[in-house]
Design a protein around this motif. Sequence first.
Motif, PDB file in Angstrom:
ATOM      1  N   LEU A  32       0.797  -1.213   0.000  1.00  0.00           N
ATOM      2  CA  LEU A  32       0.000   0.000   0.000  1.00  0.00           C
ATOM      3  C   LEU A  32       0.839   1.277   0.000  1.00  0.00           C
ATOM      4  O   LEU A  32       0.353   2.322  -0.437  1.00  0.00           O
ATOM      5  CB  LEU A  32      -0.938   0.003   1.204  1.00  0.00           C
ATOM      6  N   LEU A  33       2.069   1.229   0.484  1.00  0.00           N
ATOM      7  CA  LEU A  33       2.864   2.447   0.573  1.00  0.00           C
ATOM      8  C   LEU A  33       3.111   3.090  -0.796  1.00  0.00           C
ATOM      9  O   LEU A  33       2.890   4.293  -0.944  1.00  0.00           O
ATOM     10  CB  LEU A  33       4.182   2.179   1.293  1.00  0.00           C
ATOM     11  N   ALA A  37       1.576   6.777  -1.719  1.00  0.00           N
ATOM     12  CA  ALA A  37       2.475   7.869  -2.092  1.00  0.00           C
ATOM     13  C   ALA A  37       2.084   8.442  -3.453  1.00  0.00           C
ATOM     14  O   ALA A  37       2.064   9.658  -3.646  1.00  0.00           O
ATOM     15  CB  ALA A  37       3.916   7.379  -2.109  1.00  0.00           C
ATOM     16  N   PHE A  38       1.768   7.591  -4.403  1.00  0.00           N
ATOM     17  CA  PHE A  38       1.352   8.046  -5.726  1.00  0.00           C
ATOM     18  C   PHE A  38       0.069   8.865  -5.643  1.00  0.00           C
ATOM     19  O   PHE A  38      -0.042   9.935  -6.260  1.00  0.00           O
ATOM     20  CB  PHE A  38       1.162   6.844  -6.657  1.00  0.00           C
ATOM     21  N   ILE A  41       0.742  12.344  -4.229  1.00  0.00           N
ATOM     22  CA  ILE A  41       1.349  13.216  -5.233  1.00  0.00           C
ATOM     23  C   ILE A  41       0.293  13.717  -6.215  1.00  0.00           C
ATOM     24  O   ILE A  41       0.264  14.902  -6.558  1.00  0.00           O
ATOM     25  CB  ILE A  41       2.495  12.486  -5.962  1.00  0.00           C
ATOM     26  N   VAL A  42      -0.576  12.835  -6.660  1.00  0.00           N
ATOM     27  CA  VAL A  42      -1.634  13.229  -7.598  1.00  0.00           C
ATOM     28  C   VAL A  42      -2.551  14.274  -6.962  1.00  0.00           C
ATOM     29  O   VAL A  42      -2.884  15.287  -7.591  1.00  0.00           O
ATOM     30  CB  VAL A  42      -2.450  11.992  -8.056  1.00  0.00           C
ATOM     31  N   ILE A  43      -2.931  14.058  -5.709  1.00  0.00           N
ATOM     32  CA  ILE A  43      -3.802  15.019  -5.025  1.00  0.00           C
ATOM     33  C   ILE A  43      -3.116  16.366  -4.878  1.00  0.00           C
ATOM     34  O   ILE A  43      -3.739  17.412  -5.095  1.00  0.00           O
ATOM     35  CB  ILE A  43      -4.234  14.455  -3.653  1.00  0.00           C
TER      36      ILE A  43
END
Length: 69
Positions: A32-33, A37-38, A41-43
Amino acid sequence: MELQCNACGAQVAPDAQRCPACGTDMPKKTKLLPIAAFMLIVILVIHSYMKEEQTPAEPVAPAGTLEQR
């Protein structure tokens, strides 16, 4: 902690790639990490594009000064 095979219900070791009883491939665990993290970053990128720059407004003269002119 042993897992259970989804196909036949046999007990399977957590590190096994296949069920020893029926030979069905065991599903791989998703970490899940990297996904979290992805998504963070998108948010943050979306938030930075949606955020409006706030420029200070021009000062407005008090109402009493306009009447004196």
